[in-house]
Design a protein around this motif. Structure first.
Motif, PDB file in Angstrom:
ATOM      1  N   ALA A 141       0.834  -1.208   0.000  1.00 11.16           N
ATOM      2  CA  ALA A 141       0.000   0.000   0.000  1.00 11.16           C
ATOM      3  C   ALA A 141       0.866   1.255   0.000  1.00 11.16           C
ATOM      4  O   ALA A 141       0.534   2.254  -0.660  1.00 11.16           O
ATOM      5  CB  ALA A 141      -0.926  -0.007   1.207  1.00 11.16           C
ATOM      6  N   LEU A 142       1.992   1.195   0.722  1.00 16.63           N
ATOM      7  CA  LEU A 142       2.891   2.346   0.755  1.00 16.63           C
ATOM      8  C   LEU A 142       3.462   2.624  -0.635  1.00 16.63           C
ATOM      9  O   LEU A 142       3.505   3.775  -1.084  1.00 16.63           O
ATOM     10  CB  LEU A 142       4.023   2.106   1.754  1.00 16.63           C
ATOM     11  N   ILE A 143       3.902   1.569  -1.317  1.00 14.28           N
ATOM     12  CA  ILE A 143       4.479   1.744  -2.663  1.00 14.28           C
ATOM     13  C   ILE A 143       3.435   2.344  -3.608  1.00 14.28           C
ATOM     14  O   ILE A 143       3.735   3.240  -4.417  1.00 14.28           O
ATOM     15  CB  ILE A 143       5.001   0.392  -3.197  1.00 14.28           C
ATOM     16  N   TYR A 144       2.212   1.881  -3.493  1.00 10.71           N
ATOM     17  CA  TYR A 144       1.133   2.416  -4.349  1.00 10.71           C
ATOM     18  C   TYR A 144       0.947   3.909  -4.102  1.00 10.71           C
ATOM     19  O   TYR A 144       0.842   4.716  -5.045  1.00 10.71           O
ATOM     20  CB  TYR A 144      -0.165   1.652  -4.068  1.00 10.71           C
ATOM     21  N   LYS A 145       0.915   4.303  -2.830  1.00  7.74           N
ATOM     22  CA  LYS A 145       0.698   5.707  -2.510  1.00  7.74           C
ATOM     23  C   LYS A 145       1.902   6.556  -2.915  1.00  7.74           C
ATOM     24  O   LYS A 145       1.743   7.717  -3.319  1.00  7.74           O
ATOM     25  CB  LYS A 145       0.401   5.866  -1.014  1.00  7.74           C
ATOM     26  N   MET A 146       3.115   6.008  -2.795  1.00 12.73           N
ATOM     27  CA  MET A 146       4.298   6.740  -3.235  1.00 12.73           C
ATOM     28  C   MET A 146       4.235   7.021  -4.730  1.00 12.73           C
ATOM     29  O   MET A 146       4.579   8.125  -5.195  1.00 12.73           O
ATOM     30  CB  MET A 146       5.566   5.942  -2.892  1.00 12.73           C
ATOM     31  N   GLU A 147       3.803   6.032  -5.512  1.00 11.08           N
ATOM     32  CA  GLU A 147       3.653   6.229  -6.960  1.00 11.08           C
ATOM     33  C   GLU A 147       2.557   7.249  -7.245  1.00 11.08           C
ATOM     34  O   GLU A 147       2.682   8.101  -8.127  1.00 11.08           O
ATOM     35  CB  GLU A 147       3.338   4.895  -7.627  1.00 11.08           C
TER      36      GLU A 147
ATOM     37  N   TYR B  23       1.630   9.796  -5.410  1.00  9.42           N
ATOM     38  CA  TYR B  23       2.031  11.174  -5.106  1.00  9.42           C
ATOM     39  C   TYR B  23       3.378  11.550  -5.723  1.00  9.42           C
ATOM     40  O   TYR B  23       3.948  12.600  -5.409  1.00  9.42           O
ATOM     41  CB  TYR B  23       2.096  11.366  -3.586  1.00  9.42           C
ATOM     42  N   GLY B  24       3.893  10.682  -6.598  1.00 10.48           N
ATOM     43  CA  GLY B  24       5.170  10.987  -7.259  1.00 10.48           C
ATOM     44  C   GLY B  24       6.358  10.929  -6.332  1.00 10.48           C
ATOM     45  O   GLY B  24       7.354  11.630  -6.549  1.00 10.48           O
ATOM     46  N   LEU B  25       6.284  10.083  -5.278  1.00 12.46           N
ATOM     47  CA  LEU B  25       7.373   9.981  -4.309  1.00 12.46           C
ATOM     48  C   LEU B  25       8.306   8.817  -4.606  1.00 12.46           C
ATOM     49  O   LEU B  25       9.377   8.714  -4.016  1.00 12.46           O
ATOM     50  CB  LEU B  25       6.797   9.810  -2.885  1.00 12.46           C
ATOM     51  N   LYS B  26       7.891   7.910  -5.485  1.00 12.62           N
ATOM     52  CA  LYS B  26       8.702   6.736  -5.783  1.00 12.62           C
ATOM     53  C   LYS B  26       9.693   7.055  -6.892  1.00 12.62           C
ATOM     54  O   LYS B  26       9.322   7.590  -7.945  1.00 12.62           O
ATOM     55  CB  LYS B  26       7.813   5.563  -6.203  1.00 12.62           C
ATOM     56  N   GLU B  27      10.988   6.729  -6.650  1.00 11.09           N
ATOM     57  CA  GLU B  27      12.002   6.971  -7.660  1.00 11.09           C
ATOM     58  C   GLU B  27      11.781   6.079  -8.876  1.00 11.09           C
ATOM     59  O   GLU B  27      11.391   4.907  -8.730  1.00 11.09           O
ATOM     60  CB  GLU B  27      13.402   6.705  -7.098  1.00 11.09           C
TER      61      GLU B  27
END
Length: 604
Positions: A584-590, A592-596
Motif C-alpha cells: 500500500a505504501l508503494i502504491y501511494k508513493m507512486e 504522489y510521485g514519491l517513488k524513484e
C-alpha cells in the motif's frame, strides 16, 4: 584505572542504616485521662521491643491512680509489627474495645484499651512501600551540574558511579530496588540505560566511594547471582577526574569499561596523552589544525582557549605529536582538580620530609616530562602564589622542589589551556599580567561544537564506531549501528553546551540502547531528543479554497514523506510506522510521485 581491593568496613554515613527498615511502622498510644470533670490527653511512642505498663504503681508507664486498678494491671508489648496486650491478673480485668480480655490478645490499629479512668487508643502507621523514582538523563545532568558547582564553591568532594547489571529484566529491577534502599536521601539515582544506573554520591572521597561500591556490589549480587559479570561499577571523582557533568560521566564510563575484567574500577587522570584521532571536517577546525601544525615545529608556548569539552586537550596532544618532542612524554595536569596546597608539589616535586606526609622524594610533572611537553589544563584556576613560581620556571627554565634548595634544569615545551577570559582575569587581579603574556605567545581558539556544525555528524559516526567495537560480549562487531535521519536532525540542531565531551557520552549511551543496528531518536538523551519538537517537518496549513479531498491528500503525502525521512527511505520501516502494508505504501508513493523511477528509466 585502579582496581579496588576488598573492603573490610563501610563508613556508616554513606548508607541508610539497616535498622531504618524497622522504622517503616510507627506506633503511638493516644492516652486519655478522665480526672473528675477534667480530661487531658498525651501521646506515647511505642517503639519496637517496647513494654507499656498500666497500673497503680508509680513505676508504671501509664499511672492510673484509682482503686479499681491493680498495681500491675496489664502490659502492652511490641515485637516488630506485632502488638499484644496481656492482663496481669488484675482484679477487674482489662477492656479492649469494651470487652474484657483474660489472656494475651493481639491488637490492631484503632483498638481501644480501657483501664479504670484511662482510655488508650493504639494507632499504627505503616509507610507506603514504593519504588524509589529513578531520574532521567536530563535530571542526572542537572544534579551533577549543581553538585559540581558545590564542589568548587565549598571545596567538597563528589563521586559518580556508573553501574552495569547483567540478568533478566525482573532481576535487574529488583537489584536497583535493593540498591535504592541502601542510599541516602541526598544521593541521586538515574536510569542511564535499561541495564545501567548512574548514582551521584555527594561529599564522599575515593576511599568512601570504594567502600560504598563494594557494598552495592554485594547487595546487587544477592539478587542477580554471584556471577563475575553480574554487576560492574565504574567510579569518577570530582574534582580529581573533572569538574563538569560530561567530564565525570566520560571518566566513570571509561572506568566501567576497565571494570569489564576487574568488576570495579576508579578512574584516574591520564598522565601521557593518547594519540586520539583528529576529526576535523568543518572549515574552522581544518584551519585551526593547520595553524597548530605550523606552531608545533617551534618551542613557543601555546595557549589554547575554548569552552569546556570543546577539544582543547586534543589540540594540545596534536601539537605535541607534530613536534620534534613527539617521542618524549606528554604529561597533563588539570590545575582545577588539585588543591592549591598540593599543586606546587605536583608541578615541581618535593623532597622527603618537606611537609607532613612527604615520606619520600617525589618527581614533579616538569621533571617527568623531560624533553617532552607539559600540558597545563585549566591554568586560569591556578592561584597567584603558584603563578609566580610558574613564571620563574618559564623565565629561568629551572625548578626547585618543595623543601629543596638546589635548582634543577628542565627542558620542556609548555602548552596551556583555559575556558576563562584571561584578559578579564588580569584586569580583575586574579591572574598575573606578566605570566599571561608569557603563556599567550601564540594563542589558538577552539570553537564550540555548536559553531562548527560540519563536525557534528562525523564525530557522531566516529564515536558510534569506537563505542560499538568496545561493547562487551558483542558477537558481530561488523554491523556498526547507523543513525536514522530523524536522529541526525536532532543531533545537528542541538546546541551541545557540553561540546564534544557531551556528544561522546550521548553516542556511547545510544550505542548501548540501539537495537537492530539502528540508532533512533528514542536512543538519544532527553535533552537532545527535545530538539525535534517544533523542528524538521513544517506544519501543514489548511487552505479553505481547496477541496477537502485535496487537503486530505496533502496530509497523507506529508505523512509518508516524514515517515520515509525518519528511516532513511526504508519502505518496510516507513510502512510499519504509518500502519499500512508495504504494498500500500508503494502504491501511494507512486500516486504522489514519491517513488524513484527505475534505474533503466533514469539512465535512458
Amino acid at each position: 584505572m585502579v582496581s579496588v581491593v576488598n573492603a573490610t568496613s563501610v563508613d556508616p554515613t554513606l548508607l541508610v542504616r539497616e535498622r531504618d527498615a524497622d522504622k517503616a511502622t510507627r506506633a503511638v498510644l493516644l492516652v486519655y485521662h478522665d480526672v473528675g470533670e477534667a480530661e487531658h490527653s498525651r501521646l506515647i511512642e511505642v517503639p519496637d521491643g517496647a513494654e507499656i505498663r498500666f497500673g497503680r504503681s508509680r513505676r508504671s508507664t501509664i499511672h492510673v491512680d484509682a482503686d479499681p486498678v491493680s498495681r500491675h494491671h496489664c502490659v502492652l508489648r511490641r515485637s516488630g509489627r506485632s502488638f499484644q496486650i496481656e492482663d496481669l491478673g488484675s482484679r477487674n480485668g482489662t477492656l479492649v474495645n469494651g470487652e474484657k480480655v483474660s489472656q494475651v490478645t493481639v491488637l490492631r490499629s484503632g483498638d481501644e484499651i480501657q483501664v479504670g479512668s484511662v482510655t488508650a487508643v493504639l494507632s499504627i502507621t505503616s509507610q507506603m512501600s514504593s519504588r524509589r523514582r529513578l531520574g532521567t538523563t536530563a535530571y542526572l545532568d542537572e544534579r551533577l551540574r549543581a553538585e559540581c558547582d558545590r564542589c568548587q564553591r565549598y571545596q567538597r568532594s563528589l563521586a559518580l558511579m556508573m553501574i552495569r547489571f547483567e540478568g533478566e529484566v525482573a532481576q535487574i529491577d529488583a537489584a536497583i530496588e535493593r540498591l535504592a534502599g541502601r542510599m541516602r536521601p541526598m544521593d541521586t539515582l538515574c536510569e542511564y540505560s535499561p541495564n545501567e544506573l548512574a548514582v551521584v554520591v555527594p561529599e564522599v572521597d575515593e576511599a568512601g566511594a570504594r567502600m560504598l561500591a563494594e557494598r552495592l556490589t554485594r547487595e546487587a549480587r544477592g539478587v542477580l547471582g554471584d556471577r563475575p559479570d553480574a554487576v560492574r561499577i565504574g567510579i569518577s571523582l570530582a574534582p580529581s577526574n573533572g569538574t563538569s557533568p560530561d567530564e565525570l560521566i566520560g571518566e566513570a564510563r571509561a572506568a566501567l569499561r576497565t571494570a569489564n575484567v576487574q568488576q570495579l574500577a576508579v578512574s584516574t587522570p591520564p598522565i601521557e596523552s593518547a594519540n586520539a584521532q583528529v576529526i576535523a571536517c568543518d572549515p574552522q577546525m581544518k584551519r585551526l589544525f593547520a595553524l597548530a601544525k605550523k606552531v608545533a615545529t617551534s618551542n613557543i608556548t601555546v595557549l589554547v582557549l575554548g569552552e569546556t569539552g570543546a577539544g582543547k586537550e586534543i589540540v594540545a596532544g596534536f601539537i605535541h605529536e607534530q613536534s620534534v618532542r613527539a617521542s618524549k612524554p606528554c604529561v597533563r595536569l588539570n590545575c582545577a582538580s588539585i588543591p592549591e596546597s598540593l599543586l606546587e608539589s605536583e608541578l615541581f616535586g618535593h623532597e622527603k620530609g618537606s611537609f607532613t606526609g612527604a615520606e619520600k622524594q617525589k618527581i614533579g610533572f616538569f621533571e617527568a616530562a623531560k624533553e617532552g611537553t607539559v600540558f597545563l589544563d585549566e591554568i586560569g584556576e591556578m592561584s597567584l602564589n603558584v603563578q609566580a613560581k610558574l613564571l620563574r620556571v618559564l623565565e629561568n627554565r629551572t625548578i626547585t622542589r618543595v623543601g629543596g634548595t638546589s635548582e634543577i634544569d628542565v627542558d620542556v615545551r609548555i602548552v596551556c589551556a583555559t575556558n576563562r577570559d584571561l584578559e578579564l582575569e588580569v584586569r580583575e587581579g586574579r591572574f598575573r599580567e606578566d605570566l599571561y603574556y608569557r603563556i599567550s605567545a601564540f594563542s589558538l581558539v577552539v570553537p564550540a561544537l555548536r559553531d562548527r556544525p560540519g563536525d557534528i555528524l562525523p564525530l557522531c559516526e566516529h564515536f558510534v564506531r569506537i563505542n560499538h567495537a568496545a561493547l562487551p560480549g558483542r558477537v558481530d562487531r561488523t554491523a556498526t549501528p547507523v543513525l536514522t535521519a530523524e536522529a541526525k536532525h536532532c543531533l545537528q540542531h542541538y546546541e551541545w553546551p557540553g561540546n564534544v565531551r557531551q556528544l561522546r557520552n550521548a553516542m556511547e549511551r545510544a550505542v548501548v540502547l540501539a537495537s537492530h543496528g539502528v540508532i533512533e531518536v528514542n536512543d538519544l538523551p532527553d535533552r537532545v531528543r527535545e530538539t525535534k519538537v517544533g523542528q524538521g517537518q513544517s506544519p501543514i496549513t489548511v487552505d479553505s479554497s481547496l477541496d477537502v479531498r485535496d487537503q486530505l491528500a496533502d496530509v497523507e503525502k506529508a505523512t509518508i514523506q516524514a515517515a520515509l525521512a525518519a528511516v532513511d527511505g526504508n519502505q518496510t520501516k516507513a510502512a510499519k510506522r504509518i500502519g499500512i502494508s508495504r504494498r500500500a505504501l508503494i502504491y501511494k508513493m507512486e500516486k504522489y510521485g514519491l517513488k524513484e523511477p527505475p534505474a533503466s528509466r533514469r539512465n535512458g
